[in-house]
Design an enzyme around this catalytic site. Structure first.
Site, PDB file in Angstrom:
ATOM      1  N   SER A   6       0.888  -1.103   0.033  1.00  0.00           N
ATOM      2  CA  SER A   6      -0.086   0.065   0.164  1.00  0.00           C
ATOM      3  C   SER A   6       0.931   1.310   0.032  1.00  0.00           C
ATOM      4  O   SER A   6       1.611   1.438   0.797  1.00  0.00           O
ATOM      5  CB  SER A   6      -1.102  -0.014   1.134  1.00  0.00           C
ATOM      6  OG  SER A   6      -1.667   1.133   1.307  1.00  0.00           O
ATOM      7  N   GLY A   7       0.604   2.133  -0.885  1.00  0.00           N
ATOM      8  CA  GLY A   7       1.253   3.373  -0.998  1.00  0.00           C
ATOM      9  C   GLY A   7       2.487   3.471  -1.902  1.00  0.00           C
ATOM     10  O   GLY A   7       3.006   4.370  -2.098  1.00  0.00           O
TER      11      GLY A   7
ATOM     12  N   THR B 183      -1.970   2.112  -7.970  1.00  0.00           N
ATOM     13  CA  THR B 183      -3.404   2.486  -8.632  1.00  0.00           C
ATOM     14  C   THR B 183      -3.112   3.544  -9.740  1.00  0.00           C
ATOM     15  O   THR B 183      -3.521   3.594 -10.769  1.00  0.00           O
ATOM     16  CB  THR B 183      -4.328   3.136  -7.555  1.00  0.00           C
ATOM     17  OG1 THR B 183      -4.619   2.284  -6.502  1.00  0.00           O
ATOM     18  CG2 THR B 183      -5.500   3.882  -8.120  1.00  0.00           C
TER      19      THR B 183
ATOM     20  N   ASN C 162      -0.866   5.545   3.026  1.00  0.00           N
ATOM     21  CA  ASN C 162      -1.257   6.019   1.611  1.00  0.00           C
ATOM     22  C   ASN C 162      -2.468   6.915   1.543  1.00  0.00           C
ATOM     23  O   ASN C 162      -3.578   6.369   2.336  1.00  0.00           O
ATOM     24  CB  ASN C 162      -1.705   4.846   0.484  1.00  0.00           C
ATOM     25  CG  ASN C 162      -1.855   5.153  -0.909  1.00  0.00           C
ATOM     26  OD1 ASN C 162      -1.802   6.622  -1.031  1.00  0.00           O
ATOM     27  ND2 ASN C 162      -2.159   4.418  -1.711  1.00  0.00           N
TER      28      ASN C 162
ATOM     29  N   SER D  25      -5.451   4.943  -0.642  1.00  0.00           N
ATOM     30  CA  SER D  25      -5.150   3.387  -0.733  1.00  0.00           C
ATOM     31  C   SER D  25      -6.533   2.682  -1.232  1.00  0.00           C
ATOM     32  O   SER D  25      -7.570   2.698  -0.750  1.00  0.00           O
ATOM     33  CB  SER D  25      -4.628   3.037   0.670  1.00  0.00           C
ATOM     34  OG  SER D  25      -4.505   1.412   0.707  1.00  0.00           O
ATOM     35  N   SER D  26      -6.264   1.755  -2.125  1.00  0.00           N
ATOM     36  CA  SER D  26      -7.138   0.843  -2.480  1.00  0.00           C
ATOM     37  C   SER D  26      -7.412  -0.215  -1.488  1.00  0.00           C
ATOM     38  O   SER D  26      -6.729  -1.024  -1.424  1.00  0.00           O
ATOM     39  CB  SER D  26      -6.805   0.193  -3.971  1.00  0.00           C
ATOM     40  OG  SER D  26      -6.598   1.092  -5.021  1.00  0.00           O
TER      41      SER D  26
ATOM     42  N   GLY E 146      -0.941  -4.992  -2.214  1.00  0.00           N
ATOM     43  CA  GLY E 146       0.293  -5.748  -2.020  1.00  0.00           C
ATOM     44  C   GLY E 146       0.382  -6.628  -0.528  1.00  0.00           C
ATOM     45  O   GLY E 146      -0.483  -6.630   0.161  1.00  0.00           O
TER      46      GLY E 146
ATOM     47  N   GLU F 292       0.888  -7.450   2.994  1.00  0.00           N
ATOM     48  CA  GLU F 292       0.882  -6.460   4.353  1.00  0.00           C
ATOM     49  C   GLU F 292       1.391  -7.128   5.399  1.00  0.00           C
ATOM     50  O   GLU F 292       0.938  -8.381   5.726  1.00  0.00           O
ATOM     51  CB  GLU F 292      -0.834  -6.169   4.269  1.00  0.00           C
ATOM     52  CG  GLU F 292      -1.384  -5.325   3.303  1.00  0.00           C
ATOM     53  CD  GLU F 292      -2.576  -4.533   3.546  1.00  0.00           C
ATOM     54  OE1 GLU F 292      -3.058  -5.354   4.407  1.00  0.00           O
ATOM     55  OE2 GLU F 292      -3.110  -3.918   2.746  1.00  0.00           O
TER      56      GLU F 292
END
Length: 1110
Positions: free
Chosen positions: A113-114, A118, A163, A166-167, A393, A395
């Site tokens: 994430s980050g 995206t 992020n 973040s998705s 991703g 985590e």
């Protein structure tokens, strides 16, 4: 030379290289050198690096000028290694392979994430949209595909500690193309929305963007409709500590989302319904419960403030009592039995949160389905597909729960397919080029995938088994089961494990287990595993939602339909995700993969900061070093013969500047000339393979030195050419300057000579002119003297003659005056005699003339209006004008009648003729007549030609229709009425059914002999037919109409025009009507009506019909 310089303008991955652009060429290869190379490139704003065909992308946390339309054109239709590493190069390679080679593609974007996943997916889609075809339909498809991103980001993305965008869901989009490479549409699949975020967010994070966007950007009118307030503090589901994000304009983003929804194809009522569901989720968080004790001692819960519940019910159209009961009771069904139990406060809060999570999760799935419906390809032709996978991703948090377990399982599967497809691609290229394939040792994470997904002893299988097991099921019982089954597995660790080697591991808490993933060890807390896997929503809440009058909410809960009750337990969240991942892997296996590995340089989301420890951790769990080793296991570098020869041909005299033969032979000559050992390279079918990066770097050094030598030669030749050109230019300039100077000197000398000659000429001409002027002046003075003398003499003569004429004129005027006085005296004497004899008559005629003049002038001002019906006329002023006054009145009336008649059109004349005919027929005979005088005769009261209902009737009647009206046909049997269409044409009388338009009777006008009616104020009339005629079989017609006078008049005139015989109009309060073989008397009587002023018809006897008229 110019041609050679032009060829060398071509760029390459190796030109002006900062660090190493392709990690396969990194020498020496180690973790330190790998990180150092990434840092060196990052510091110079080079955020993209290759590992063969894999792109490493480092998030710069700032805007870079490398995505402009010029950059798109630069990378368009270029070889992958021809330019510097860029995400556009991979996008172009994938798009061209799909378009030209008919290979389905997929682009896998991974990272934590980050890391910029995206944004990478957006860049890929924007590049493909820019390079594919143009046109109105194609542009609309591209716009819809691109605008689906803002909608899904608003509902599926949130601000996290790592992020700001973040998705919180996985997204896979299949973009479909036609045979030309133009986009036709797309299909989006979503995976595991983090719906627990709806009800609770970690510290420093926010809920999904859409909640803040509605409250910030919604208009006052919209918020009033949604029953929302703009203050974030009013809602329990919104984390207050991080509601405002620096650099994020929620209001502007809301306008963007609304515009995107409109472009994608959402209707206005659909958008409003979506916002109503979002508002209902927000307000659900404000419902609070209080405990109450029942008589039987059981605890139950009650809602503290029912105002929020009331507003939710108004938004969703749910009965308030139904939803309130669903929050307080739970009904359990087993076969034919139902058991209802009360919910305590904790269970009520659980039910509330479960409803909010399910409502939002199902809304998100509906949004994805609705977008798919809009962007799906409309044609059914065979399509080429490019898939773009943007998924969470790996985590590793301080506290990892069920969501992190599922996400990391997905990343294990992606790592597995990545290694398999990379090795497969490498092996296929070796076989294609004729190189013997040697097995490469690598870590296979299939054992970890098996630990999680095995159908018998996998963690997901045991979790499902615990959830389905009867009895008390808790997270601790699930952990105990894991300890029993997985205790001996080398990648599983737990404090309660029976394996002795873990008994002393005090770093593991009692309620946790640890898995050795390919990216490192991750410790999971089992708290919440069972509840999140069950993902239960009480049936009472589902049924309450299904009962909503809100169409969208009703569609989101189909299982709430009582007619479709399914007692079977729904699949668990883990099994659903496992099935989705299996489908995804199967889909990816059918496509050619392209990889983008995203890396986050720091945790501060700041530009120009490169945290080596953080990047090293990501490089490890992404397996990037292992990927480099796989690529370098055989040959580190490969290139087609043509670009290789083009790049290095200047190193050999035989190949420079042009090689005449095949490219392979040229490369072989080149490498032989450079004395490169044969074991360092291999010449294959279409490419040359170089084993060691040092060999490539040696070639680059030689090329660089040779380019410097060539540049020196070019400079020397250029300087010589420049000096020679300068000398020739100066020589040519000197010649031109000398020629121009000589010309200038000659011109100046000529001008001086010419000027002197002109001065001499001017003096001579002046002397001649002055001499001539003196002669002319003397001659002029002589002529003027003669003229003056002659003028004086003529003047004296004229004055003498004038004096003589004046004297003669005075004498003649005196004679004329005397004669005039004499004639006047003579006339006056004669007039006195005449005046005394005729004075009275003259005075009388004068006075009479003045009175007549006054009379006519007064009449002019007192004239009445031009209306023929105006009876007014001015009074007679004098008795002697009586006959004149009457005659003038008669003449004026005739004149204004003529003026009035002249205004009539032919159609208006016809109407007045019909009105006149009606007056002769019915005046003082029919009581209904006076009411019809002021009503214009229209004739066609039914617009048959415009009404599709009467199309069949219109086609059947070919003549012009004179009358078309709905009449009532009287039934002799009971006196009741039925509606019929009465049509009168030039030759026929027709009666048709009102509903179907079918013609019932058609009577020639020659067969109509008489029309009978009463003298009363009713619309009944009978049409009598000639005995023995074809139409008289059923007898006469008895009708009732609101336009009787008009119908009878038109029937009379049309019959007269057609048959030249007058139609008999009988007006009587009692007449006979022929019905088949019988004659029936129709009698009209006065009576009180029960239904107002409408005449009624009743059958008295078999031969008497009585009509009661008011």
């Amino acid at each position: 030379m110019i041609k050679m310089a032009k060829m060398e303008v071509k760029t390459s991955l190796l030109d002006n290289m900062i660090g190493v652009g392709d990690m396969v060429l990194l020498e020496p290869l180690s973790e330190e050198s790998f990180i150092s190379n990434l840092k060196q490139r990052f510091d110079h704003s080079e955020i993209y690096t290759y590992i063969g065909s894999v792109v490493i992308s480092i998030n710069p946390y700032r805007s870079l000028p490398i995505y402009s339309p010029d950059k798109v054109e630069e990378y368009r239709n270029r070889n992958f290694y021809e330019l510097r590493p860029h995400i556009f190069a991979l996008s172009d390679e994938a798009y061209r392979s799909l378009r030209d080679q008919d290979k389905d593609q997929c682009i896998l974007i991974t990272g934590e994430s980050g890391a910029g996943k995206t944004e990478a997916s957006k860049l890929v889609m924007s590049y493909v949209a820019a390079v594919c075809g143009k046109g109105a339909e194609v542009n609309q498809v591209k716009e819809q595909l691109l605008q689906s991103n803002p909608v899904l980001e608003a509902f599926g993305n949130a601000k996290t500690v790592r992020n700001d965008n973040s998705s919180r869901f996985g997204k896979y989009m299949d973009i479909e193309f036609d045979f030309k490479g133009d986009p036709l549409g797309g299909v989006i699949s979503n995976y595991l929305l983090e719906k627990s975020r709806v009800v609770k967010q970690p510290r420093g994070e926010r809920n999904f963007h859409i909640f803040y966007q509605i409250l910030s950007g919604g208009s006052e009118d919209l918020l009033e409709k949604l029953k929302l307030e703009r203050d974030f503090n009013q809602y329990n589901y919104l984390s207050l500590g991080s509601a405002i994000v620096s650099g994020v304009d929620d209001a502007a983003n809301f306008r963007t989302v609304r515009n995107a929804m409109q472009i994608v194809g959402f209707m206005e009522h659909e958008t409003q319904s979506v916002f109503e569901v979002v508002a209902a989720v927000l307000k659900l968080g404000n419902i609070e419960f209080k405990p109450e004790s029942r008589v039987n001692g059981l605890d139950e819960s009650k809602i503290k403030d029912k105002n929020e519940l009331k507003e939710i019910c108004e938004l969703t159209g749910i009965d308030q009592s139904v939803l309130e009961r669903a929050f307080s009771f739970r009904t359990v069904e087993a076969k034919q039995e139902k058991v209802s139990t009360t919910l305590n406060v904790a269970q009520a809060y659980y039910a509330r949160d479960a409803l909010a999570k399910n409502l939002y999760s199902r809304l998100f799935s509906w949004l994805v389905s609705r977008i798919n419906e809009s962007i799906k390809a409309q044609t059914k032709v065979r399509k080429k597909v490019m898939g773009v996978l943007d998924i969470y991703g790996f985590e590793i948090f301080e506290e990892n729960s069920f969501e992190q377990f599922i996400i990391n399982y997905c990343n294990e599967k992606l790592q597995q397919i990545f290694i398999e497809l990379t090795l497969k691609e490498e092996q296929e290229e070796y076989i294609r080029e004729g190189i013997e394939w040697t097995h490469i040792e690598y870590f296979n994470n299939a054992i970890i995938c098996d630990l999680i997904e095995n159908n018998q002893n996998g963690i997901l299988a045991m979790l499902d088994e615990e959830c389905l097991r009867p009895g008390v099921v808790t997270d601790d019982t699930f952990l105990e089961k894991l300890n029993q089954i997985c205790a001996t597995h080398q990648h599983f660790e737990s404090r309660m494990s029976k394996c002795a080697r873990f008994l002393n591991d005090t770093s593991l808490p009692h309620s946790c287990f640890r898995i050795q993933h390919y990216a490192g060890k991750v410790m999971y807390q089992v708290e919440g595993f069972v509840d999140k896997n069950n993902d239960l929503l009480y049936r009472d809440l589902s049924q309450a939602m299904w009962k909503a009058n809100h169409s969208l909410i009703k569609a989101l809960f189909p299982e709430g339909n009582p007619a479709k009750i399914n007692l079977k337990r729904p699949p668990t969240a883990g099994s659903q995700f496992k099935s989705s991942v299996a489908t995804l892997m199967k889909n990816l296996q059918t496509k050619n993969p392209n990889y983008i590995r995203c890396i986050k340089p720091n945790d501060k989301k700041a530009a120009h900061i490169f945290n080596e420890a953080l990047v090293c951790h990501q490089v490890r769990y992404l397996g990037l070093l292992e990927n480099v080793r796989v690529r370098r296991a055989g040959y580190a570098f490969r290139q087609l013969y043509e670009p290789c020869l083009e790049r290095y041909k200047m190193l050999c005299k035989q190949t420079w500047p042009h090689w005449k033969g095949p490219a392979r032979a040229g490369v072989e000559v080149l490498f032989g000339e450079l004395e490169i050992p044969e074991e360092e390279f291999s010449l294959c079918r279409s490419k040359i393979f170089i084993r060691n990066p040092r060999t490539l770097f040696t070639l680059e050094d030689l090329r660089k030195q040779r380019l410097e030598d060539l540049a020196t030669l070019i400079q020397k030749i250029y300087r010589g050419w420049k000096c020679r050109t300068h000398f020739l230019l100066m020589k040519k300039g000197q010649i031109v300057i000398a020629a121009w100077y000589r010309r200038y000197a000659q011109q100046k000398k000529y001008q001086q000579t010419k000027s002197s000659a002109i001065i001499v000429q001017s003096y001579i001409r002046g002397w001649k002119a002055r001499k001539l002027l003196c002669e002319l002046k003397h001659q002029k003075r002589c002529e003027e003297a003669v003229t003056t003398i002659a003028a004086y003499w003529h003047g004296a003569q004229a004055r003498r003659e004038l004096k003589r004429l004046k004297e003669e004129a005075r004498r003649k005027h005196a004679v004329a005056v005397i004669w005039a006085y004499w004639l006047g005296l003579k006339v006056r004497r004669e007039y006195r005699k005449f005046f005394r004899a005729n004075a009275g008559k003259k005075i009388y005629e004068f006075i009479l003339q003045k009175l007549m003049q006054k009379y006519f002038l007064e009449m002019k001002n007192k004239m009445p209006s031009l209306s023929p019906v105006d009876k007014n006329w001015p009074a007679r002023p004098y008795l002697f004008l009586d006959s004149t006054h009457k005659e003038l009145k008669r003449i004026f009336h005739l004149w204004r009648c003529k003026k009035y008649r002249d205004q009539f059109t032919d159609q208006k004349k016809l109407i007045y003729e019909e009105k006149l005919e009606a007056s002769e027929l019915f005046k003082d005979k029919k009581a209904l007549y006076p009411a019809s005088v002021g009503q214009p005769f229209q004739g066609a009261y039914l617009e048959i030609s415009k009404n599709p209902k009467y199309k069949k009737l219109k086609d059947a009647v070919e003549e012009k229709i004179i009358i078309a009206e709905i009449v009532k046909k009287i039934n002799r049997a009971n006196g009741k009425c039925s509606a019929r269409i009465f049509l009168l044409t030039k030759n026929n009388l027709l009666v048709a059914d009102q509903k179907s338009g079918q013609i019932k009777s058609e009577v020639p006008l020659g067969d109509v002999i008489k029309v009978s009616m009463s003298s009363q104020n009713d619309g009944f009339f009978a049409v009598h037919l000639k005995e023995g005629s074809g139409a008289a079989g059923k007898g006469d017609f008895l009708f009732s109409s609101d336009h009787l006078i008009e119908m009878a008049t038109k029937l009379y005139r049309t019959t007269l025009s057609q048959t030249k015989q007058k139609l008999d109009i009988e007006i009587s309060d009692e007449f006979l009507v022929q019905f088949r073989q019988d004659k029936v008397c129709v009698k009209f009587v006065r009576g009180n009506q029960k239904n107002g002023n409408i005449p009624t018809c009743k059958r008295k006897t078999n031969r008497l019909l009585e009509v009661a008229v008011p």
